[in-house]
Design a protein around this motif. Structure first.
Motif, PDB file in Angstrom:
ATOM      1  N   ASN A 357      32.838  29.544  72.588  1.00  0.00           N
ATOM      2  CA  ASN A 357      33.762  29.071  71.566  1.00  0.00           C
ATOM      3  C   ASN A 357      35.071  29.853  71.563  1.00  0.00           C
ATOM      4  O   ASN A 357      36.135  29.284  71.291  1.00  0.00           O
ATOM      5  CB  ASN A 357      33.109  29.131  70.185  1.00  0.00           C
ATOM      6  CG  ASN A 357      32.190  27.938  69.950  1.00  0.00           C
ATOM      7  OD1 ASN A 357      32.405  26.870  70.514  1.00  0.00           O
ATOM      8  ND2 ASN A 357      31.162  28.120  69.137  1.00  0.00           N
ATOM      9  N   THR A 386      33.613  23.303  61.669  1.00  0.00           N
ATOM     10  CA  THR A 386      32.855  24.552  61.501  1.00  0.00           C
ATOM     11  C   THR A 386      32.541  24.812  60.037  1.00  0.00           C
ATOM     12  O   THR A 386      31.493  25.383  59.716  1.00  0.00           O
ATOM     13  CB  THR A 386      33.630  25.737  62.087  1.00  0.00           C
ATOM     14  OG1 THR A 386      34.943  25.782  61.505  1.00  0.00           O
ATOM     15  CG2 THR A 386      33.762  25.623  63.592  1.00  0.00           C
ATOM     16  N   ARG A 390      28.804  25.410  58.810  1.00  0.00           N
ATOM     17  CA  ARG A 390      28.455  26.696  58.196  1.00  0.00           C
ATOM     18  C   ARG A 390      27.845  26.512  56.810  1.00  0.00           C
ATOM     19  O   ARG A 390      26.974  27.286  56.394  1.00  0.00           O
ATOM     20  CB  ARG A 390      29.720  27.561  58.096  1.00  0.00           C
ATOM     21  CG  ARG A 390      29.479  28.965  57.537  1.00  0.00           C
ATOM     22  CD  ARG A 390      30.744  29.803  57.527  1.00  0.00           C
ATOM     23  NE  ARG A 390      31.777  29.233  56.666  1.00  0.00           N
ATOM     24  CZ  ARG A 390      32.874  28.649  57.099  1.00  0.00           C
ATOM     25  NH1 ARG A 390      33.092  28.521  58.403  1.00  0.00           N
ATOM     26  NH2 ARG A 390      33.757  28.166  56.255  1.00  0.00           N
TER      27      ARG A 390
END
Length: 460
Positions: A357, A386, A390
């Motif tokens: 990443n 993300t 998350r």
């Protein structure tokens, strides 16, 4: 350019106009025309009206060299209206222009060094640019409305007095102000179909755009679903995912518009492969796109971590590839959008995924800079993607945003869809694309000529 401002006489106005302009003028039957109607037709110009057209005093119609003006059946044009065409203007059946309406499908080009190389101080030295004005059946423009070049006003639209219409307006709406904006929607009366505006939208990317799904007709037929536990044969592959859902969303939000969706996503493609797709598409189809999406980079990185080094594309080559593709695509697309890659999920051990990443983020940054350099929009889906990943609970049962750490679940597709729709809405991209682009007047005659060809007399 010929002009006529006749004094009243016993000869019907229509007969006098036909005698003066010959084959350049086609008038329908039972038209109510004022004695002081001014019609100016330049070489190669044509004006055609339908039946029962009513025009009030003080009005003028100019049709410049090679251009066309079309006035449909049962059209009403109020006092002191001015219509001037360098490309083409069309008034659909039953359209109405109140007093003092101004329609001009052209404007002066800017006095740039390129357009006025001699610096000559003459107003028309820079030349003109033009694009059609299309007013669909049943539209009504109230007093002193101005319509600028390239605008399409939909069926049944009501434009309030003193408005300036500088962008296209969807059917069955009321618009007002400067610039004119839609204030309300209503259930419009049924009108005869008109030529639909079609936007061509292209997608170039990886399997995240391609998103193949196995297909069997029985599985999609609610009244004839297969029994649980039974077997069906895969009959083919359909493209689904966020691109398919975006296409449905566009068609639902702009039902009056046609969308020609061309998905060139390819599973496993690196930027090297996608560059070949762009080249091949242009060479074989020659399609000009209204809107194009470009996304690549994830496989460039992944191949190196898979130790498939001959297929991997390093950042230097990637940067060159994406700049070359954007240079090509922006040359024949009205709007380009570069979409960032989504991050890798749990495809390897955490340390390896983190390294992947970090590297992929540098490719996205190169894509962002390339987009800025070529006047394209950049859509960052990494950050919202993300954030969703998350914040999902560890025991989430929906499958999360990845199906395998690279490809996306329906939730992941939805994240991409929402942010793509937001970008399109914030920049009013579709609305702006519905305007006809302004072109240098001679090119405008060539490009837009087919819109009006059927209304012109056949060449002898």
């Amino acid at each position: 350019m010929t002009s006529t401002t006749p004094a009243p006489s016993d000869v019907p106005v229509a007969d006098r106009l036909r005698a003066q302009h010959g084959a350049a003028l086609t008038l329908g039957e039972d038209c109510d025309l004022p004695d002081d109607l001014v019609i100016e037709l330049d070489t190669g110009a044509h004006l055609t009206t339908g039946d029962r057209v009513c025009i009030r005093r003080g009005s003028s119609i100019q049709v410049h060299r090679g251009a066309t003006v079309i006035i449909g059946n049962d059209v009403a044009i109020g006092e002191h209206t001015f219509i001037s065409a360098m490309a083409g203007i069309s008034l659909g059946d039953g359209a109405a222009l109140s007093n003092g309406v101004d329609l001009r499908d052209h404007s002066h080009r800017v006095r740039s060094a390129a357009s006025v190389p001699t610096g000559q101080l003459v107003p028309w030295t820079s030349g003109f640019e033009a694009a059609p004005i299309i007013i669909e059946p049943g539209a009504t423009l109230l007093n002193k409305v101005t319509v600028t070049a390239g605008v399409r006003i939909g069926a049944n639209v009501l434009v309030g007095a003193n408005a300036v219409v500088s962008h296209s307006i969807a059917p069955d709406t009321g618009a007002a102000s400067v610039p004119a904006a839609v204030r309300r929607h209503f259930d419009g009366a049924s009108v005869a179909g008109d030529d639909r505006r079609t936007l061509t939208v292209g997608f170039f990317g990886t399997s995240i755009m391609e998103h193949l799904e196995a297909f069997n007709a029985q599985m999609a037929t609610q009244a004839n679903l297969p029994e649980v536990g039974s077997k069906v044969t895969v009959e083919g592959w359909h493209q689904r995912g966020w691109v398919h859902r975006l296409a449905l969303s566009l068609r639902a939000a702009h039902a009056h518009v046609g969308f020609d969706i061309r998905n060139h996503g390819e599973g496993g493609a690196t930027s090297r492969d996608i560059a070949s797709l762009v080249e091949a598409d242009r060479a074989t189809s020659g399609v000009d796109y209204d809107l194009v999406f470009l996304g690549c980079g994830i496989n460039d990185v992944w191949r190196r971590f898979q130790n498939r080094l001959t297929e991997a594309v390093l950042i230097e080559e990637y940067t060159q590839r994406i700049n070359t593709m954007l240079e090509q695509l922006t040359g024949y697309s009205r709007q380009a959008v570069v979409i960032s890659e989504t991050p890798f999920g749990p495809i390897e051990n955490p340390a390896t995924v983190a390294a992947m990443n970090t590297e992929l983020a540098s490719y996205n940054e190169a894509a962002r800079k390339a987009a800025a350099a070529h006047g394209a929009l950049f859509l960052d889906v990494w950050t919202p993607f993300t954030a969703v990943a998350r914040q999902l609970p560890a025991d989430d049962t929906t499958g999360g945003v990845w199906s395998d750490g690279v490809h996306l679940t329906e939730l992941g597709d939805t994240v991409l869809l929402q942010h793509t729709e937001r970008l399109l809405a914030e920049h009013r991209i579709v609305e702006k694309l519905l305007d006809y682009p302004l072109l240098e007047r001679d090119r405008a005659l060539t490009v837009y000529g087919p819109l009006f060809a059927r209304y012109r007399p056949a060449a002898s």
